[in-house]
Design a protein around this motif. Structure first.
Motif, PDB file in Angstrom:
ATOM      1  N   GLU A   1      41.159  34.749  38.970  1.00 12.09           N
ATOM      2  CA  GLU A   1      42.511  34.928  40.097  1.00 12.09           C
ATOM      3  C   GLU A   1      43.616  36.020  40.098  1.00 12.09           C
ATOM      4  O   GLU A   1      44.000  36.812  41.078  1.00 12.09           O
ATOM      5  N   LYS A   2      42.686  37.015  38.657  1.00 13.85           N
ATOM      6  CA  LYS A   2      44.117  38.007  38.705  1.00 13.85           C
ATOM      7  C   LYS A   2      43.676  38.999  38.440  1.00 13.85           C
ATOM      8  O   LYS A   2      43.030  39.115  37.933  1.00 13.85           O
TER       9      LYS A   2
ATOM     10  N   TYR B   1      37.516  43.601  40.318  1.00 15.38           N
ATOM     11  CA  TYR B   1      36.911  43.732  41.399  1.00 15.38           C
ATOM     12  C   TYR B   1      36.878  44.676  42.075  1.00 15.38           C
ATOM     13  O   TYR B   1      37.463  45.881  42.184  1.00 15.38           O
TER      14      TYR B   1
ATOM     15  N   LYS C   1      45.731  37.932  48.179  1.00 17.78           N
ATOM     16  CA  LYS C   1      46.410  35.632  47.956  1.00 17.78           C
ATOM     17  C   LYS C   1      45.483  35.541  47.231  1.00 17.78           C
ATOM     18  O   LYS C   1      46.074  34.716  46.271  1.00 17.78           O
ATOM     19  N   ARG C   2      45.074  36.660  46.228  1.00 13.94           N
ATOM     20  CA  ARG C   2      43.612  36.213  45.331  1.00 13.94           C
ATOM     21  C   ARG C   2      45.505  36.343  43.828  1.00 13.94           C
ATOM     22  O   ARG C   2      44.446  36.369  42.411  1.00 13.94           O
TER      23      ARG C   2
ATOM     24  N   LYS D   1      43.450  38.782  51.887  1.00 16.15           N
ATOM     25  CA  LYS D   1      42.207  38.261  51.151  1.00 16.15           C
ATOM     26  C   LYS D   1      43.035  38.321  49.504  1.00 16.15           C
ATOM     27  O   LYS D   1      43.269  37.370  48.835  1.00 16.15           O
ATOM     28  N   HIS D   2      42.650  40.131  49.507  1.00 16.24           N
ATOM     29  CA  HIS D   2      42.493  40.470  47.939  1.00 16.24           C
ATOM     30  C   HIS D   2      44.218  40.228  47.673  1.00 16.24           C
ATOM     31  O   HIS D   2      44.661  39.818  45.821  1.00 16.24           O
TER      32      HIS D   2
END
Length: 150
Positions: free
Chosen positions: A109-110, A4, A16-17, A13-14
């Motif tokens: 999500e990781k 990403y 939290k992902r 936000k990043h």
């Protein structure tokens, strides 16, 4: 496997992902490199990134020249790719490649997010860096890494 890229202003936000946040800028400043940003100088207080990795950032003068219009995007890109491929940066780039592969848990999500102060990924060094990592992963691991801009 996905790598990403994103803006450091979205660092919370990043996090939290579940992404490990690499800040890859040459100076802890605005996108021109001229004005220091307090939030970047105080990572514990503002929690926008996990690892500050300036060694593989573009040269500060090149960033300034690009923003001032005295260096074209094509020339900036060539200089930055040359910097990334230099013997000086090879070990750091390979460490980042290792982290991208190892930290990816095959879960969308990781993984790793390459962060910069630029809001958009276009005309930002993080897109160039992501593509270089993608090439190395393909050559070393025979895997097609996806790059997703958040």
């Amino acid at each position: 496997m996905t790598l990403y890229t994103g803006c450091v202003d979205d660092g919370l936000k990043h996090k939290k992902r579940g992404l490990v946040r690499y800040l890859t800028i040459s100076k802890l400043s605005d996108n021109t490199g001229l004005k220091p940003r307090e939030d970047l100088w105080n990572p514990d207080k503002f929690n926008l990134y996990d690892i500050y990795f300036p060694i593989i950032a573009p040269d500060g003068k090149d960033v300034y020249d690009w923003y001032q219009g005295s260096l074209t995007w094509e020339d900036f890109s060539k200089k930055y790719i040359q910097r990334l491929r230099s013997n000086e940066n090879e070990g750091f780039l390979l460490r980042l490649v290792h982290d991208v592969v190892e930290l990816d848990l095959h879960d969308e999500e990781k993984g790793v997010v390459l962060q910069c102060v630029c809001e958009k990924p276009y005309f930002c060094h993080r897109s160039i860096l992501a593509e270089e990592i993608k090439k190395i992963v393909k050559n070393k691991h025979k895997y097609d890494l996806r790059v997703k801009h958040l």
